[in-house]
Design an enzyme around this catalytic site. Structure first.
Site, short mmCIF file in Angstrom:
data_model
loop_
_atom_site.label_atom_id
_atom_site.label_comp_id
_atom_site.label_asym_id
_atom_site.label_seq_id
_atom_site.Cartn_x
_atom_site.Cartn_y
_atom_site.Cartn_z
N LYS A 245 -54.36 -52.74 8.32
CA LYS A 245 -55.67 -53.00 8.96
C LYS A 245 -56.31 -51.67 9.38
O LYS A 245 -56.10 -50.65 8.71
CB LYS A 245 -55.52 -53.94 10.15
CG LYS A 245 -54.74 -55.20 9.82
CD LYS A 245 -54.89 -56.26 10.87
CE LYS A 245 -53.93 -57.39 10.58
NZ LYS A 245 -54.22 -58.60 11.31
N GLU B 209 -52.45 -67.57 4.80
CA GLU B 209 -52.40 -67.02 6.15
C GLU B 209 -53.11 -67.95 7.12
O GLU B 209 -54.35 -67.86 7.27
CB GLU B 209 -53.08 -65.65 6.18
CG GLU B 209 -52.45 -64.62 5.28
CD GLU B 209 -52.68 -63.23 5.82
OE1 GLU B 209 -51.71 -62.51 6.01
OE2 GLU B 209 -53.84 -62.85 6.08
N HIS C 222 -59.45 -61.58 3.44
CA HIS C 222 -58.67 -61.68 4.68
C HIS C 222 -59.52 -62.43 5.72
O HIS C 222 -60.74 -62.26 5.77
CB HIS C 222 -58.31 -60.28 5.18
CG HIS C 222 -57.27 -60.33 6.27
ND1 HIS C 222 -57.60 -60.62 7.56
CD2 HIS C 222 -55.93 -60.17 6.24
CE1 HIS C 222 -56.49 -60.64 8.30
NE2 HIS C 222 -55.46 -60.37 7.51
N SER D 279 -47.82 -63.34 11.66
CA SER D 279 -46.75 -62.98 12.60
C SER D 279 -45.36 -62.95 11.96
O SER D 279 -44.37 -63.34 12.58
CB SER D 279 -46.77 -63.92 13.82
OG SER D 279 -48.01 -63.81 14.49
N GLU E 165 -60.04 -61.93 8.73
CA GLU E 165 -60.85 -61.06 9.60
C GLU E 165 -62.16 -60.68 8.89
O GLU E 165 -63.21 -60.57 9.53
CB GLU E 165 -60.04 -59.81 9.99
CG GLU E 165 -58.95 -60.17 11.00
CD GLU E 165 -57.70 -59.31 10.92
OE1 GLU E 165 -57.73 -58.23 10.31
OE2 GLU E 165 -56.67 -59.75 11.49
N ASN F 204 -50.19 -54.88 5.57
CA ASN F 204 -51.63 -54.73 5.81
C ASN F 204 -51.77 -53.91 7.10
O ASN F 204 -51.61 -54.45 8.19
CB ASN F 204 -52.27 -56.11 5.96
CG ASN F 204 -53.75 -56.02 6.32
OD1 ASN F 204 -54.35 -54.95 6.23
ND2 ASN F 204 -54.33 -57.14 6.73
N GLY G 17 -51.58 -62.35 14.06
CA GLY G 17 -51.65 -61.46 15.22
C GLY G 17 -51.46 -62.20 16.54
O GLY G 17 -51.71 -61.64 17.61
C1 PEP Z 1 -52.41 -60.03 8.45
O1 PEP Z 1 -53.17 -59.23 8.94
O2 PEP Z 1 -52.57 -60.33 7.26
C2 PEP Z 1 -51.34 -60.60 9.29
C3 PEP Z 1 -50.64 -61.58 8.79
O3 PEP Z 1 -51.17 -60.05 10.53
P1 PEP Z 1 -49.91 -60.27 11.51
O4 PEP Z 1 -48.69 -60.11 10.67
O5 PEP Z 1 -50.05 -59.22 12.54
O6 PEP Z 1 -50.01 -61.66 12.04
#
Ligand code: PEP
Length: 253
Positions: free
Chosen positions: A11, A169, A97, A215, A99, A9, A175
Protein backbone atom coordinates in the site's frame (compact mmCIF):
# COMPACT_ATOMS: atom_id res chain seq x y z
CA UNK A 1 -1.40 -27.86 -9.75
CA UNK A 2 -2.43 -24.20 -9.79
CA UNK A 3 0.09 -21.55 -8.83
CA UNK A 4 0.16 -20.90 -5.09
CA UNK A 5 0.98 -17.24 -4.47
CA UNK A 6 1.95 -15.11 -1.48
CA UNK A 7 1.35 -11.54 -2.67
CA UNK A 8 2.42 -8.57 -0.57
CA UNK A 9 0.51 -5.31 -0.89
CA UNK A 10 2.67 -2.64 0.74
CA UNK A 11 0.00 0.00 0.00
CA UNK A 12 1.23 3.58 0.62
CA UNK A 13 3.77 2.59 3.27
CA UNK A 14 7.55 2.78 3.85
CA UNK A 15 10.20 5.33 2.96
CA UNK A 16 12.99 4.44 0.55
CA UNK A 17 15.38 3.26 3.25
CA UNK A 18 12.75 1.06 4.89
CA UNK A 19 11.72 -0.35 1.52
CA UNK A 20 15.35 -1.10 0.78
CA UNK A 21 15.80 -2.86 4.13
CA UNK A 22 12.66 -4.94 3.75
CA UNK A 23 13.69 -6.06 0.26
CA UNK A 24 17.17 -6.94 1.56
CA UNK A 25 15.71 -8.98 4.41
CA UNK A 26 13.47 -10.93 2.05
CA UNK A 27 16.28 -11.62 -0.39
CA UNK A 28 18.82 -12.51 2.31
CA UNK A 29 16.42 -15.01 3.86
CA UNK A 30 17.01 -16.98 0.66
CA UNK A 31 13.73 -18.88 0.87
CA UNK A 32 13.47 -21.57 -1.76
CA UNK A 33 9.92 -21.84 -3.01
CA UNK A 34 9.60 -24.94 -5.09
CA UNK A 35 7.45 -25.77 -8.08
CA UNK A 36 4.30 -23.77 -8.48
CA UNK A 37 4.78 -21.47 -5.49
CA UNK A 38 5.67 -17.84 -5.98
CA UNK A 39 5.85 -14.49 -4.23
CA UNK A 40 4.64 -11.17 -5.63
CA UNK A 41 5.68 -7.89 -4.04
CA UNK A 42 3.28 -5.08 -4.97
CA UNK A 43 5.31 -2.06 -3.97
CA UNK A 44 4.62 1.68 -4.39
CA UNK A 45 5.50 3.02 -7.86
CA UNK A 46 8.77 4.75 -6.84
CA UNK A 47 10.20 1.43 -5.61
CA UNK A 48 9.34 -0.77 -8.60
CA UNK A 49 12.75 -0.54 -10.26
CA UNK A 50 14.52 -0.96 -6.94
CA UNK A 51 12.48 -4.09 -6.25
CA UNK A 52 13.20 -5.46 -9.73
CA UNK A 53 16.92 -4.87 -9.21
CA UNK A 54 17.04 -6.39 -5.71
CA UNK A 55 15.00 -9.45 -6.64
CA UNK A 56 16.96 -10.19 -9.81
CA UNK A 57 18.08 -13.79 -9.60
CA UNK A 58 15.89 -14.61 -6.59
CA UNK A 59 13.77 -17.62 -7.36
CA UNK A 60 10.04 -17.19 -7.71
CA UNK A 61 9.92 -13.51 -6.71
CA UNK A 62 7.83 -11.24 -8.93
CA UNK A 63 7.18 -7.51 -8.75
CA UNK A 64 3.74 -5.94 -8.94
CA UNK A 65 2.27 -2.45 -9.11
CA UNK A 66 -0.80 -1.53 -7.08
CA UNK A 67 -2.71 0.24 -9.84
CA UNK A 68 -2.48 1.57 -13.39
CA UNK A 69 -4.48 3.96 -15.53
CA UNK A 70 -7.08 3.07 -18.14
CA UNK A 71 -5.36 4.88 -21.03
CA UNK A 72 -2.22 3.99 -23.00
CA UNK A 73 -0.46 7.38 -22.61
CA UNK A 74 -1.03 11.11 -22.98
CA UNK A 75 -2.03 14.18 -20.98
CA UNK A 76 -3.08 12.51 -17.72
CA UNK A 77 -0.88 14.21 -15.15
CA UNK A 78 0.00 12.01 -12.23
CA UNK A 79 -1.15 8.74 -13.76
CA UNK A 80 0.92 5.66 -14.63
CA UNK A 81 0.16 3.56 -17.70
CA UNK A 82 0.29 -0.19 -18.15
CA UNK A 83 2.87 0.22 -20.93
CA UNK A 84 5.13 2.21 -18.56
CA UNK A 85 4.89 -0.61 -16.04
CA UNK A 86 5.69 -3.16 -18.73
CA UNK A 87 8.71 -1.11 -19.82
CA UNK A 88 9.97 -1.43 -16.21
CA UNK A 89 9.48 -5.22 -16.46
CA UNK A 90 6.76 -5.25 -13.86
CA UNK A 91 4.99 -8.62 -13.80
CA UNK A 92 1.69 -8.11 -11.98
CA UNK A 93 -0.75 -5.26 -11.29
CA UNK A 94 -3.35 -5.20 -8.53
CA UNK A 95 -6.63 -4.08 -10.07
CA UNK A 96 -9.74 -3.09 -8.16
CA UNK A 97 -8.49 -3.12 -4.59
CA UNK A 98 -11.39 -2.12 -2.34
CA UNK A 99 -9.48 0.99 -1.22
CA UNK A 100 -9.34 2.15 -4.84
CA UNK A 101 -12.99 1.32 -5.35
CA UNK A 102 -13.92 3.27 -2.24
CA UNK A 103 -11.58 6.29 -2.15
CA UNK A 104 -11.05 6.74 -5.90
CA UNK A 105 -14.53 5.75 -7.09
CA UNK A 106 -13.30 2.93 -9.31
CA UNK A 107 -16.41 1.33 -10.77
CA UNK A 108 -16.68 -2.14 -12.26
CA UNK A 109 -16.57 -0.49 -15.70
CA UNK A 110 -13.33 1.42 -14.95
CA UNK A 111 -11.85 -1.88 -13.77
CA UNK A 112 -13.01 -3.60 -16.96
CA UNK A 113 -10.93 -1.01 -18.88
CA UNK A 114 -7.91 -1.45 -16.59
CA UNK A 115 -8.04 -5.22 -16.99
CA UNK A 116 -8.06 -4.88 -20.76
CA UNK A 117 -5.11 -2.50 -20.86
CA UNK A 118 -3.10 -4.75 -18.53
CA UNK A 119 -3.67 -7.78 -20.73
CA UNK A 120 -2.87 -5.80 -23.85
CA UNK A 121 0.50 -4.98 -22.26
CA UNK A 122 1.16 -8.52 -21.06
CA UNK A 123 0.79 -7.64 -17.40
CA UNK A 124 -0.94 -10.09 -15.11
CA UNK A 125 -3.83 -8.55 -13.23
CA UNK A 126 -4.56 -9.53 -9.64
CA UNK A 127 -8.24 -8.69 -9.69
CA UNK A 128 -9.71 -7.91 -6.27
CA UNK A 129 -13.32 -8.54 -5.40
CA UNK A 130 -15.22 -8.78 -2.15
CA UNK A 131 -18.21 -7.55 -0.24
CA UNK A 132 -18.80 -5.05 2.56
CA UNK A 133 -20.09 -6.01 5.99
CA UNK A 134 -23.59 -4.77 5.09
CA UNK A 135 -23.70 -7.05 2.06
CA UNK A 136 -22.41 -10.01 4.09
CA UNK A 137 -24.98 -9.38 6.83
CA UNK A 138 -27.71 -9.40 4.18
CA UNK A 139 -26.26 -12.73 2.96
CA UNK A 140 -25.93 -11.23 -0.51
CA UNK A 141 -22.16 -11.76 -0.86
CA UNK A 142 -22.32 -14.34 -3.66
CA UNK A 143 -24.52 -12.23 -5.86
CA UNK A 144 -22.38 -9.15 -5.12
CA UNK A 145 -19.09 -10.83 -6.04
CA UNK A 146 -20.62 -12.46 -9.11
CA UNK A 147 -21.66 -9.01 -10.37
CA UNK A 148 -18.13 -7.69 -9.80
CA UNK A 149 -16.73 -10.58 -11.85
CA UNK A 150 -19.36 -10.28 -14.60
CA UNK A 151 -18.96 -6.54 -15.03
CA UNK A 152 -15.18 -6.41 -14.99
CA UNK A 153 -13.77 -9.66 -16.31
CA UNK A 154 -16.12 -12.22 -17.71
CA UNK A 155 -15.96 -10.49 -21.11
CA UNK A 156 -12.49 -12.00 -21.54
CA UNK A 157 -11.95 -15.13 -23.55
CA UNK A 158 -10.63 -18.33 -22.00
CA UNK A 159 -7.02 -17.70 -23.04
CA UNK A 160 -7.00 -14.21 -21.58
CA UNK A 161 -8.52 -15.29 -18.32
CA UNK A 162 -5.80 -17.88 -17.81
CA UNK A 163 -3.36 -14.97 -17.26
CA UNK A 164 -5.31 -13.89 -14.31
CA UNK A 165 -5.17 -14.04 -10.57
CA UNK A 166 -8.28 -13.29 -8.52
CA UNK A 167 -8.10 -12.08 -4.92
CA UNK A 168 -11.19 -12.45 -2.78
CA UNK A 169 -10.96 -9.75 -0.12
CA UNK A 170 -14.01 -9.25 2.08
CA UNK A 171 -13.86 -5.54 2.91
CA UNK A 172 -14.84 -6.19 6.52
CA UNK A 173 -11.65 -8.21 6.97
CA UNK A 174 -9.13 -5.78 5.42
CA UNK A 175 -6.88 -4.09 7.94
CA UNK A 176 -9.42 -4.78 10.68
CA UNK A 177 -7.76 -7.77 12.30
CA UNK A 178 -11.04 -9.59 11.63
CA UNK A 179 -10.26 -12.53 9.34
CA UNK A 180 -12.87 -14.51 7.48
CA UNK A 181 -12.81 -18.04 8.81
CA UNK A 182 -11.03 -20.55 6.62
CA UNK A 183 -14.45 -22.07 5.89
CA UNK A 184 -15.93 -18.71 4.85
CA UNK A 185 -12.95 -18.16 2.53
CA UNK A 186 -13.29 -21.66 1.05
CA UNK A 187 -17.02 -21.20 0.50
CA UNK A 188 -16.55 -17.99 -1.49
CA UNK A 189 -13.53 -19.30 -3.41
CA UNK A 190 -15.51 -22.39 -4.46
CA UNK A 191 -18.34 -20.11 -5.55
CA UNK A 192 -15.97 -17.93 -7.63
CA UNK A 193 -14.56 -21.07 -9.25
CA UNK A 194 -18.09 -22.22 -10.06
CA UNK A 195 -18.84 -18.87 -11.74
CA UNK A 196 -15.62 -19.23 -13.77
CA UNK A 197 -16.46 -22.81 -14.63
CA UNK A 198 -19.93 -21.91 -15.90
CA UNK A 199 -18.38 -19.37 -18.25
CA UNK A 200 -15.10 -21.04 -19.27
CA UNK A 201 -15.44 -24.72 -18.38
CA UNK A 202 -13.89 -26.65 -15.54
CA UNK A 203 -10.36 -26.92 -16.99
CA UNK A 204 -9.94 -23.16 -17.15
CA UNK A 205 -11.64 -22.59 -13.78
CA UNK A 206 -9.33 -25.10 -12.13
CA UNK A 207 -6.25 -23.37 -13.56
CA UNK A 208 -6.95 -19.91 -12.07
CA UNK A 209 -5.34 -19.02 -8.75
CA UNK A 210 -7.73 -17.43 -6.26
CA UNK A 211 -6.05 -15.69 -3.32
CA UNK A 212 -7.65 -14.76 -0.03
CA UNK A 213 -7.00 -11.31 1.45
CA UNK A 214 -8.05 -9.80 4.76
CA UNK A 215 -5.90 -9.77 7.90
CA UNK A 216 -3.77 -12.75 6.82
CA UNK A 217 -0.90 -13.24 9.31
CA UNK A 218 1.69 -15.88 10.02
CA UNK A 219 -0.63 -17.26 12.69
CA UNK A 220 -3.60 -17.94 10.38
CA UNK A 221 -2.05 -18.36 6.92
CA UNK A 222 -1.54 -22.11 7.03
CA UNK A 223 -5.12 -22.86 7.97
CA UNK A 224 -6.58 -20.52 5.32
CA UNK A 225 -4.16 -21.54 2.55
CA UNK A 226 -4.82 -25.18 3.38
CA UNK A 227 -8.36 -24.99 2.02
CA UNK A 228 -8.72 -26.64 -1.40
CA UNK A 229 -9.85 -23.57 -3.36
CA UNK A 230 -7.56 -21.07 -1.61
CA UNK A 231 -4.33 -20.64 -3.57
CA UNK A 232 -2.46 -18.30 -1.25
CA UNK A 233 -3.06 -14.76 -0.06
CA UNK A 234 -2.91 -11.06 -0.77
CA UNK A 235 -1.39 -9.63 2.36
CA UNK A 236 -1.38 -6.00 3.49
CA UNK A 237 -0.21 -5.13 7.01
CA UNK A 238 1.67 -8.38 7.69
CA UNK A 239 3.71 -8.01 4.50
CA UNK A 240 5.56 -5.02 5.97
CA UNK A 241 7.40 -7.24 8.42
CA UNK A 242 10.00 -9.52 6.84
CA UNK A 243 9.84 -12.42 9.27
CA UNK A 244 6.03 -12.37 9.35
CA UNK A 245 5.82 -12.34 5.55
CA UNK A 246 8.44 -15.07 5.22
CA UNK A 247 6.32 -17.30 7.47
CA UNK A 248 3.32 -16.52 5.27
CA UNK A 249 5.35 -17.49 2.18
CA UNK A 250 6.27 -20.73 3.90
CA UNK A 251 2.59 -21.43 4.62
CA UNK A 252 1.73 -21.89 0.93
CA UNK A 253 0.61 -25.42 0.24
C1 PEP B 1 -4.96 -5.80 1.46
O1 PEP B 1 -4.62 -4.64 1.51
O2 PEP B 1 -5.14 -6.30 0.35
C2 PEP B 1 -5.16 -6.53 2.72
C3 PEP B 1 -5.69 -7.71 2.66
O3 PEP B 1 -4.76 -5.90 3.87
P1 PEP B 1 -4.59 -6.57 5.33
O4 PEP B 1 -3.82 -7.84 5.12
O5 PEP B 1 -3.83 -5.57 6.12
O6 PEP B 1 -5.95 -6.85 5.85
Amino acid sequence: MRKQIAAANWKMNLGLEEANNLLDSLVQANIELSGDRETVLAVPFPYLLLAKEKLKGSNNFYVGAQNCYTKENGAFTGEISASMLKSCNVDYVIIGHSERREYFNESNFILFQKIDICLKNNLKPIFCCGESLTVREAEAQNQYVETQLKESLLHLDANEVRNFVIAYEPIWAIGTGKTATADQAQEMHAFIRKVLSEKYGDDVAQSISILYGGSVKAANAKEIFGKPDVDGGLVGGASLNASEFIQIMQSLK
